[in-house]
Design an enzyme around this catalytic site. Structure first.
Site, PDB file in Angstrom:
ATOM      1  N   ARG A  39      -0.201   2.859  -2.027  1.00  0.00           N
ATOM      2  CA  ARG A  39      -0.362   4.116  -1.269  1.00  0.00           C
ATOM      3  C   ARG A  39       0.780   4.328  -0.278  1.00  0.00           C
ATOM      4  O   ARG A  39       1.118   5.475   0.027  1.00  0.00           O
ATOM      5  CB  ARG A  39      -1.717   4.102  -0.533  1.00  0.00           C
ATOM      6  CG  ARG A  39      -2.077   5.442   0.138  1.00  0.00           C
ATOM      7  CD  ARG A  39      -3.484   5.396   0.720  1.00  0.00           C
ATOM      8  NE  ARG A  39      -3.950   6.689   1.215  1.00  0.00           N
ATOM      9  CZ  ARG A  39      -4.114   6.989   2.505  1.00  0.00           C
ATOM     10  NH1 ARG A  39      -3.860   6.085   3.437  1.00  0.00           N
ATOM     11  NH2 ARG A  39      -4.547   8.181   2.872  1.00  0.00           N
ATOM     12  N   ILE A  65      -2.751  14.023   2.445  1.00  0.00           N
ATOM     13  CA  ILE A  65      -3.253  13.081   1.447  1.00  0.00           C
ATOM     14  C   ILE A  65      -4.637  12.689   1.954  1.00  0.00           C
ATOM     15  O   ILE A  65      -4.818  12.351   3.124  1.00  0.00           O
ATOM     16  CB  ILE A  65      -2.313  11.852   1.293  1.00  0.00           C
ATOM     17  CG1 ILE A  65      -2.853  10.831   0.284  1.00  0.00           C
ATOM     18  CG2 ILE A  65      -2.006  11.175   2.619  1.00  0.00           C
ATOM     19  CD1 ILE A  65      -1.847   9.685  -0.028  1.00  0.00           C
ATOM     20  N   SER A  66      -5.649  12.788   1.080  1.00  0.00           N
ATOM     21  CA  SER A  66      -7.026  12.537   1.516  1.00  0.00           C
ATOM     22  C   SER A  66      -7.216  11.075   1.914  1.00  0.00           C
ATOM     23  O   SER A  66      -6.456  10.198   1.518  1.00  0.00           O
ATOM     24  CB  SER A  66      -8.008  12.870   0.395  1.00  0.00           C
ATOM     25  OG  SER A  66      -7.873  14.212  -0.007  1.00  0.00           O
ATOM     26  N   ARG A  67      -8.288  10.813   2.700  1.00  0.00           N
ATOM     27  CA  ARG A  67      -8.657   9.427   3.028  1.00  0.00           C
ATOM     28  C   ARG A  67      -8.969   8.667   1.747  1.00  0.00           C
ATOM     29  O   ARG A  67      -9.609   9.222   0.842  1.00  0.00           O
ATOM     30  CB  ARG A  67      -9.948   9.413   3.844  1.00  0.00           C
ATOM     31  CG  ARG A  67      -9.817   9.826   5.277  1.00  0.00           C
ATOM     32  CD  ARG A  67     -11.209   9.906   5.882  1.00  0.00           C
ATOM     33  NE  ARG A  67     -11.871   8.591   5.830  1.00  0.00           N
ATOM     34  CZ  ARG A  67     -13.170   8.392   6.085  1.00  0.00           C
ATOM     35  NH1 ARG A  67     -13.944   9.412   6.399  1.00  0.00           N
ATOM     36  NH2 ARG A  67     -13.676   7.189   6.042  1.00  0.00           N
ATOM     37  N   PRO A  68      -8.617   7.385   1.687  1.00  0.00           N
ATOM     38  CA  PRO A  68      -8.963   6.592   0.503  1.00  0.00           C
ATOM     39  C   PRO A  68     -10.460   6.665   0.176  1.00  0.00           C
ATOM     40  O   PRO A  68     -10.842   6.739  -0.990  1.00  0.00           O
ATOM     41  CB  PRO A  68      -8.531   5.172   0.892  1.00  0.00           C
ATOM     42  CG  PRO A  68      -7.400   5.386   1.839  1.00  0.00           C
ATOM     43  CD  PRO A  68      -7.747   6.632   2.617  1.00  0.00           C
TER      44      PRO A  68
END
Ligand code: SAH
Length: 218
Positions: A39, A65-68
């Site tokens: 990431r 970028i979204s949270r994992p």
């Protein structure tokens, strides 16, 4: 940290996967994907030190970028099987795309921001992830390539885009965050032509799904 993948990064990823497991992600395949994908390479240098924290980051063009955890949650809801055809709306950094590819599916991904589309269509293959990238309006989907076994929307949608419902295969699943300021994660299963079962999950926060493509401003 550098633009390489090191044992340190791998260690941090393993910790992140464990954290997501504690937060309720069960699928071993999804956790494996999180453990595999670097990431930190998807982020600007300014954020690279924090790449394996469970938080969202700016990726340019006003997007994130979204949270994992969000990525893992949406992916798990899709119940992917190897070889399936998946439509993704909102390519962004390509991180979610990479997670889908790690699950062994074929990905068609649409992005409306020209700058992000240009960047990600070159970056993902450069680290070994091949998908079909499209610059366009995800509201319209990709009728030429329909039907899709699964459809994932990675931006907050005020309503369900009708063309996407049509492009979902019978028996297929769509995962879409629905709402204006906060979104309810919603799973729709297509049981017959124009027939859907709906299940709602918790609240999430996404950048908005905007109609029409961005005509190259940013
Ligand atoms: N999956 C991405 C999340 C990016 S944020 C990642 O992991 O990085 C949501 C993305 O959806 C943004 O890049 C935004 O530009 C894009 N988007 C918003 N509306 C869209 C639309 N109508 N069609 C395609 N992409 C759209």
């Amino acid at each position: 940290m550098t633009r390489q993948d090191t044992y340190r990064h791998k260690g941090l990823r393993r910790q992140l996967a464990l954290q997501l497991k504690e937060k309720g992600i069960n699928s071993p395949e999804v956790l494996k994907a999180i453990e595999t994908i670097p990431r930190h390479l998807f982020l600007d240098n300014a954020f690279i030190e924090r790449a394996y924290e469970d938080i969202a980051f700016p990726i340019g063009a006003g997007q994130t970028i979204s949270r994992p955890h969000t990525v893992a949650f949406q992916t798990e809801l899709l119940q992917l099987k190897k070889g399936e055809k998946v439509l993704e709306i909102g390519t962004g950094s390509g991180y979610q795309t990479a997670v889908l590819l790690e699950m062994g599916v074929k990905v068609y991904s649409i992005e409306r921001q020209k700058a992000l589309f240009d960047k990600t269509k070159d970056f993902l293959p450069s680290i070994g992830y091949s998908a079909k990238f499209f610059y366009g309006d995800g509201y319209k989907g990709l009728p030429v390539f329909a039907p899709f076994d699964k459809i994932i929307i990675t931006a907050g949608a005020p309503e369900i885009p009708k063309p996407l419902l049509e492009q979902l295969a019978i028996g297929g699943i769509m995962v879409i965050p629905l709402g204006d300021t906060v979104q309810t994660m919603t799973l729709l299963k297509k049981t017959a032509v124009n027939k859907f079962e709906k299940v709602e999950y918790g609240e999430f926060k996404f950048v908005p799904l905007l109609e029409d493509k961005d005509w190259g401003k940013g």
